[in-house]
Design a protein around this motif. Sequence first.
Motif, PDB file in Angstrom:
ATOM      1  N   ALA A 158      44.834  51.440  39.009  1.00  0.00           N
ATOM      2  CA  ALA A 158      43.990  52.201  38.093  1.00  0.00           C
ATOM      3  C   ALA A 158      43.172  51.246  37.249  1.00  0.00           C
ATOM      4  CB  ALA A 158      44.841  53.106  37.202  1.00  0.00           C
ATOM      5  N   THR A 159      42.134  51.779  36.626  1.00  0.00           N
ATOM      6  CA  THR A 159      41.286  50.968  35.744  1.00  0.00           C
ATOM      7  C   THR A 159      41.632  51.206  34.278  1.00  0.00           C
ATOM      8  OG1 THR A 159      39.604  52.717  35.722  1.00  0.00           O
ATOM      9  CG2 THR A 159      39.388  50.992  37.400  1.00  0.00           C
ATOM     10  N   ILE A 160      42.683  51.979  34.031  1.00  0.00           N
ATOM     11  CA  ILE A 160      43.099  52.300  32.667  1.00  0.00           C
ATOM     12  C   ILE A 160      44.603  52.134  32.534  1.00  0.00           C
ATOM     13  CG2 ILE A 160      41.218  53.939  32.263  1.00  0.00           C
ATOM     14  CD1 ILE A 160      43.293  56.187  32.878  1.00  0.00           C
ATOM     15  N   VAL A 161      45.060  52.045  31.305  1.00  0.00           N
ATOM     16  CA  VAL A 161      46.461  52.221  30.972  1.00  0.00           C
ATOM     17  C   VAL A 161      46.517  53.332  29.921  1.00  0.00           C
ATOM     18  CG1 VAL A 161      47.294  49.921  31.565  1.00  0.00           C
ATOM     19  CG2 VAL A 161      46.293  50.294  29.308  1.00  0.00           C
ATOM     20  N   PRO A 162      47.632  54.050  29.842  1.00  0.00           N
ATOM     21  CA  PRO A 162      48.916  53.755  30.463  1.00  0.00           C
ATOM     22  C   PRO A 162      48.969  54.084  31.947  1.00  0.00           C
ATOM     23  CG  PRO A 162      49.048  55.856  29.350  1.00  0.00           C
ATOM     24  CD  PRO A 162      47.701  55.273  28.994  1.00  0.00           C
ATOM     25  N   GLU A 219      43.497  42.153  31.716  1.00  0.00           N
ATOM     26  CA  GLU A 219      44.410  42.246  32.853  1.00  0.00           C
ATOM     27  C   GLU A 219      44.641  43.681  33.311  1.00  0.00           C
ATOM     28  OE1 GLU A 219      48.012  40.054  32.309  1.00  0.00           O
ATOM     29  OE2 GLU A 219      46.976  38.251  31.621  1.00  0.00           O
ATOM     30  N   VAL A 220      44.011  44.645  32.637  1.00  0.00           N
ATOM     31  CA  VAL A 220      44.186  46.047  33.029  1.00  0.00           C
ATOM     32  C   VAL A 220      43.830  46.282  34.495  1.00  0.00           C
ATOM     33  CG1 VAL A 220      43.336  48.401  32.658  1.00  0.00           C
ATOM     34  CG2 VAL A 220      43.962  46.984  30.693  1.00  0.00           C
ATOM     35  N   VAL A 271      48.137  45.779  24.895  1.00  0.00           N
ATOM     36  CA  VAL A 271      48.562  44.952  23.762  1.00  0.00           C
ATOM     37  C   VAL A 271      47.493  43.923  23.437  1.00  0.00           C
ATOM     38  CG1 VAL A 271      51.012  45.214  24.319  1.00  0.00           C
ATOM     39  CG2 VAL A 271      49.742  43.242  25.206  1.00  0.00           C
ATOM     40  N   GLY A 272      47.657  43.316  22.263  1.00  0.00           N
ATOM     41  CA  GLY A 272      46.806  42.205  21.872  1.00  0.00           C
ATOM     42  C   GLY A 272      47.522  40.895  22.123  1.00  0.00           C
ATOM     43  N   PRO A 281      53.683  44.670  28.912  1.00  0.00           N
ATOM     44  CA  PRO A 281      52.488  44.452  28.082  1.00  0.00           C
ATOM     45  C   PRO A 281      51.290  44.032  28.928  1.00  0.00           C
ATOM     46  CG  PRO A 281      53.999  42.603  27.866  1.00  0.00           C
ATOM     47  CD  PRO A 281      54.705  43.631  28.693  1.00  0.00           C
ATOM     48  N   VAL A 282      50.143  44.639  28.618  1.00  0.00           N
ATOM     49  CA  VAL A 282      48.927  44.360  29.394  1.00  0.00           C
ATOM     50  C   VAL A 282      47.760  44.137  28.436  1.00  0.00           C
ATOM     51  CG1 VAL A 282      47.367  45.171  31.194  1.00  0.00           C
ATOM     52  CG2 VAL A 282      49.762  45.916  31.209  1.00  0.00           C
TER      53      VAL A 282
END
Length: 231
Positions: free
Chosen positions: A53-57, A44-45, A9-10, A39-40
Amino acid sequence: MSILLYELVGADAARPFSPHCWKARMALAHKGLGFATVPVPFTEVPTVEDGFATIVPVIRDGDHRVADSFAIAEYLDAAYPDRPTLFGGEGGRALSRFVESWTQRTIHPFVSTSRALVSIHDSLAEPDRVYFRQTREKVFGKPLEEVVVGDEARLEEFGKKLNPLRSLLEKQAFLGGDTPLFADYIVFGAFQWLRVVTPWQVLEAKDPVAAWFERCLDLHGGEGRKVSAAA
């Protein structure tokens, strides 16, 4: 206990925009599974699930944690086989990989070099704006504002690249046939990315792709419409 879905998210935590996170959200809705979103922001990921993990989702389903939208879809189909399938079998899973590759080489490059790029930057909180600008400008080798110059001129060529998708959707309601599959959510995520971050209309109303996108927005109780289009 509901599944947790970590979404990018922003500054507005209620407006997830990542195409990959939308794929996962639609997959969960397709399965009819209850889920809660977390929300990230960009910076903060790396802290999600203690650095899992280094990614979302990323999803947490009880003791199971899964990162990457495609891996999430595979996990959901395996873990909940009694619920509507996301792939329709091994052949559908393999074809979804092709759709993913096509989407990331056709739609994503256009979106990520269009005015959406600056819109994403402007929607972020200040620490994330700094991170976003630095990382993207390192890749492009120039300011974001210069990257997006000429996107209107590139729109016609982009439209032509959608002809394979357009031709299919003239014959059937979804990529999956009469009903959607994960392949639909892969492409949907890319167009939802645009819809959430910019009011720019890249599809004409009469376009079969536009009609398909509207059908996707209505799926699963209007899951895609829970976040309004950018104004």
